[in-house]
Design an enzyme around this catalytic site. Structure first.
Site, mmCIF file in Angstrom:
data_model
loop_
_atom_site.group_PDB
_atom_site.id
_atom_site.type_symbol
_atom_site.label_atom_id
_atom_site.label_comp_id
_atom_site.label_asym_id
_atom_site.label_seq_id
_atom_site.Cartn_x
_atom_site.Cartn_y
_atom_site.Cartn_z
ATOM 1 N N LYS A 221 0.825 -1.214 0.000
ATOM 2 C CA LYS A 221 0.000 0.000 0.000
ATOM 3 C C LYS A 221 0.858 1.262 0.000
ATOM 4 C CE LYS A 221 -4.372 -1.495 0.492
ATOM 5 N NZ LYS A 221 -5.537 -1.038 -0.283
ATOM 6 N N ASP B 256 -8.173 -0.062 6.489
ATOM 7 C CA ASP B 256 -8.091 -1.206 7.403
ATOM 8 C C ASP B 256 -6.759 -1.195 8.136
ATOM 9 O OD1 ASP B 256 -10.497 -2.761 7.248
ATOM 10 O OD2 ASP B 256 -9.961 -3.279 5.198
#
Length: 388
Positions: free
Chosen positions: A71, A119
């Site tokens: 990410k 998340d």
């Protein structure tokens, strides 16, 4: 329940995905980050024997840019791209990648406020990007995000906003608050038609194409992957990989792996259109617990994915343990459950003779897997590996 669904939407001539040079701008901007370096492509012959295939290649993102996840590429790149645009407009000149960490850009960026829902890993990446250019950042976390993952984000200088409910509830709250305050929403999903004009979800996805280019640079001539098992939440990474590896006659078979309680891409392929799945039981694949696909990601995957595979939580321990306690001759890799989900999918196929035949996963196959994250929760990791 673990299920393999062969994609009926795949086309012989797919619509264009991300362009062949989509990685070029992210690679240039990320080069300005002191922490950027390519991550390793690891060969695991012992794991290949366990799976009954010829080769297993693992792209290990567990230490990416000190943030522990793929990410980092999407979130940091998206923030840097916005900072470059805003600084260029304010300063009246072109901004080079090297300028991004200079005082002039930081002076402009100090007035920017980036927000996102996460998340855990995307928020950590956006926070790191904001910190790099001197901007503010707030990250919206749903109730299921552990305190340890929240602390990782705080250490990047971001404020935490807790939201009751699911990941999708945190996405909606971040959108509402950004619209009300003028903050810059860095979303990794465009899951409604109203998001169609937001360029940042596609930029986040574009950042992930750097992974594909790093893989291509490290493949030897005899290592053409025949199968790509890639995990998906909203589908951004999977779509980036499918854009760069799919859509050609010699493309590997692309198998998308999701939690069985949050298999929005599988159900979308079954329905023939992007579909929301109901909120079910919490999954150990926490970073993949997404109920609606990103529309630009699904547009790519419906044309290019060969199959969608939903995996039960019970496969997580075997996948994490297979990497942590490797076969003789293999290197150990520390991965969280979500990071090892692609391997969980490969293990599921390896154990099912019919699925092996349907996917062509035989003793000559070369599997490409991506360990998308390292260990983000040490207690959970110990339970998976040692049962402690």
């Amino acid at each position: 329940m673990t299920e393999l669904f062969l994609n009926p939407l795949k086309t012989a001539e797919p619509q264009p995905g991300l362009s062949a040079d989509a990685h070029a701008e992210p690679a240039a901007l990320l080069a300005a980050c002191p922490a950027y370096a390519p991550t390793p492509l690891v060969r695991l012959p012992g794991l290949a024997r366990k799976l009954g295939v010829g080769r297993v290649l693992v792209k290990d993102e567990s230490k990416r840019m000190g943030l522990g996840s793929f990410k980092a590429l999407g979130g940091v790149y998206a923030v840097l791209s916005v900072a470059r645009e805003r600084a260029g407009a304010a300063l009246g000149r072109s901004i080079t990648p090297a300028d991004l960490i200079g005082d002039a850009v930081r002076g402009v960026a100090s007035g920017l406020h980036f927000v996102c829902a996460s998340d855990g890993n995307h928020g950590r990446a956006v926070a790191a990007g904001a910190r790099l250019v001197g901007a503010r950042c707030s990250v919206y976390l749903h109730a299921g995000v552990t305190g340890e993952r929240a602390d990782h984000i705080r250490r990047q200088g971001a404020a935490i906003v807790r939201v009751d409910g699911s990941y999708d509830d945190s996405v909606e709250q971040a959108r509402r608050d950004a619209a009300a305050t003028g903050a810059i929403l860095v979303s990794d999903t465009a899951d409604t038609p109203e998001c169609a004009d937001d360029p940042l979800p596609v930029r986040v996805m574009q950042g992930y194409t750097v992974i594909a280019e790093e893989i291509r640079a490290r493949l030897s001539p005899d290592e053409r992957p025949t199968h790509l098992f890639v995990q998906a939440g909203v589908g951004g990474l999977a779509a980036a990989m499918a854009s760069r590896f799919g859509g050609t006659p010699d493309a590997p078979r692309i198998i998308i792996v999701e939690p069985d309680s949050a298999d929005c891409l599988l159900e979308s392929a079954r329905a023939g259109a992007a579909t929301e799945v109901p909120h079910g039981a919490a999954t150990i694949y926490a970073m993949l617990e997404c109920l609606r696909p990103s529309l630009p990601a699904f547009a790519i995957l419906k044309d290019r994915a060969d199959a969608f595979l939903s995996v039960a939580d019970g496969l997580a321990a075997d996948a994490v343990r297979s990497l942590a306690i490797p076969a003789e001759g293999d290197s150990a890799i520390r991965a969280g459950a979500s990071g090892a989900a692609g391997l969980a999918g490969a293990l599921a196929v390896a154990e099912n003779a019919e699925w092996r035949m349907q996917t062509g996963m035989d003793s000559n196959a070369t599997l490409l897997l991506i360990v998308t994250e390292g260990v983000t929760d040490e207690g959970e990791y110990r339970r998976l590996v040692y049962g402690a």
